[in-house]
Scaffold this active site. Structure first.
Site, short mmCIF file in Angstrom:
data_model
loop_
_atom_site.label_atom_id
_atom_site.label_comp_id
_atom_site.label_asym_id
_atom_site.label_seq_id
_atom_site.Cartn_x
_atom_site.Cartn_y
_atom_site.Cartn_z
CB CYS A 155 2.49 76.72 23.28
SG CYS A 155 3.48 75.83 24.44
CB CYS A 162 -10.89 76.92 15.05
SG CYS A 162 -9.56 77.14 13.62
#
Ligand SMILES: [Zn+2]
Lengths: 395, 95
Positions: A195, A354
């Site tokens: 998620c 990232c």
């Protein structure tokens, strides 16, 4: 307890008044309300699914509600975990949830388990409850909840969400199928985005959680037709509900005719988590790391360095380190991203980042096998926000 | 024969965001071969290294799991709707 001796359960004047809209409903009535009062439900997790469903269960007058959660409230939870409020950020979720549920209905008993559910404690915690509700967010815990429910012979009210999609059903109820009958194995770690990488529509867990609460209440009342043997699929974008048939697998390792899983196992191992972590550590050991502060110095010195951001375009559009180029990890996995990076680097030094350093490590591993070496930004863009640019939101 | 195949949310990033496709084939294996032929990146999500359909991706003909029918050799008709339903785990903190 399910199917209690109704004669022995009393409702007070206050309870009669509070539950009046239930009492005049033929399917509930005084008898049903007493069944609710006698019942106990354990909710594993007080997050997206657990938040709305425990609020409704408390409001409905379920006598005893157990909560398992060891997490603390984070600002990013409040977009969907409506049981928690802004004033509870940084405090244990279980305290926040208990406070809210007692405010909704002081006539229900809240039992707290501020622990991480494990193979060591699950049976002990589950054994005192009539129904278990799975409001967890990861595969190891879902298989643990399933197996514990089958071993103790308790219904498992299941719900799961991803982005705009939800699934709900009732496992191991009245000899129905279990989670392993539906999905015998979990996906390997990393194949399905989490998620935090993939995002989730905040309202979605509200819909699925409330469906779970509805099923639990129906089991207690013995009313209607449950989702046993049916997998309900919800697509919020198209606002469509569909259902698929779910059958018991006679060869199911836990609920089949010749079970091979007869006690709880190591679910992290079952889901391949330790192996994936070891591979990740090994990959990290062979590739260099750079801190956000060091990267800032290099950029200030106008050093010959190419910085690649491997997050998704939506994440890149929200926040980015100045001067970086977006090459999403999926494009690197597919190969085209590798060639793009090869032409961008062209003799310069390479730094890959990232969100927190996991996906960039994976990208560097792929690049390494393609003959391109670079350094991983330690802690990702979050470390940049901490060390270099405190004004940057950590998303 | 073309058959309608519904692509679930989690896999749509591999099918150019298309939620339903019209694919060629008269059995599940033919249809899935057409699917992975058009969208090669889906292959590793549907099949393991041995070329077997993965255990966490279920395929349904209308509302029936192909495991309860004839697995990948299940034959299909033009009026059938094929669903691919992968395992999802989200629900709690997702922090
Ligand atoms: Zn089973």
């Amino acid at each position: 307890m399910l199917n209690p001796d109704i004669e022995k359960i009393e409702l007070s004047k206050e309870e009669y008044e509070r539950y009046s809209r239930h009492l005049i409903l033929p399917e509930v009535g005084v008898e049903g309300q007493k069944k609710l009062k006698a019942a106990s439900i354990l909710c594993v997790g007080t997050g997206g699914l657990g938040a709305p469903l425990t609020m409704y269960l408390a409001a409905a007058g379920v006598g005893r509600i157990g909560l398992v959660d060891f997490d603390v409230v984070d600002a990013s939870n409040l977009q969907r975990q409506i049981i928690h409020g802004t004033s509870w950020i940084g405090k244990p979720k279980i305290d926040s949830a208990e406070h809210r549920l007692k405010d909704i209905n002081p006539y229900v008993e809240i039992v707290r388990y501020p622990v991480r559910l494990s193979s060591e404690n699950a049976l002990e915690i589950f054994k005192d409850y009539d129904i278990i509700i799975d409001g967890t967010d990861n595969f190891p815990t879902r298989y643990l909840v399933n197996d514990a429910c089958v071993l103790l012979d308790k219904p498992n009210v299941y719900g799961s969400i991803f982005r705009f999609d939800g699934q709900a059903t009732v496992f191991h109820y009245e000899d129905g199928p279990c989670y392993r009958c539906l999905y015998p194995e979990p996906p390997p770690p990393g194949l399905v985005p989490s998620c935090s990488e993939g995002g989730v529509l905040g309202i979605l867990p509200g819909i699925i959680g409330v469906i779970q609460a509805t099923e639990a209440v129906k089991i207690i009342l013995g009313a209607g037709r449950t989702l046993k043997g049916r997998l309900l699929l919800y697509d919020a974008l198209n606002m469509s509900f569909r259902e698929l048939k779910l059958r018991k697998n006679p060869e199911c390792p836990v609920c089949g005719t010749h079970p091979t899983v007869t006690s709880l196992i190591d679910y992290e191992e079952f889901c391949g988590i330790p192996q994936a972590k070891a591979e990740e550590e090994a990959a990290k050991a062979t590739m260099g790391e750079i801190t956000a502060t060091e990267l800032k110095q290099l950029l200030d010195q106008k050093a010959d360095v190419v910085v690649i951001d491997v997050r998704n375009p939506d994440e890149f559009a929200t926040t980015r380190i100045p001067g970086t180029t977006l090459v999403p990890l999926p494009t690197i996995e597919q190969g085209e991203g590798i060639e793009k990076i090869r032409s961008l680097v062209n003799g310069s030094d390479l730094v890959v980042h990232c969100r927190s350093g996991m996906r960039s490590a994976k990208a560097l591993g792929i690049l390494q096998t393609a003959g391109i070496t670079g350094k991983n930004l330690k802690g990702g863009i979050h470390a940049w926000a901490d060390e270099v640019d405190p004004s940057m939101p950590k998303v | 024969m073309t058959v309608k195949v519904l692509i679930p949310g989690p896999l749509r990033r591999y099918t150019a965001n298309l939620e339903s496709l019209e694919l060629e084939g008269s059995s599940i294996s033919e249809i899935l071969a057409d699917l992975t032929g058009r969208y090669g990146d889906l292959k590793k999500h549907l099949y393991n290294e041995d070329g077997k359909l993965r255990n966490f991706v279920n395929v349904y003909v209308n509302d029936e799991d192909i495991r309860d029918l004839n697995q990948q050799e299940t034959s299909v008709q033009a009026s059938d709707v094929i669903s691919i339903v992968p395992s999802i785990a989200g629900g709690s903190s997702c922090a």
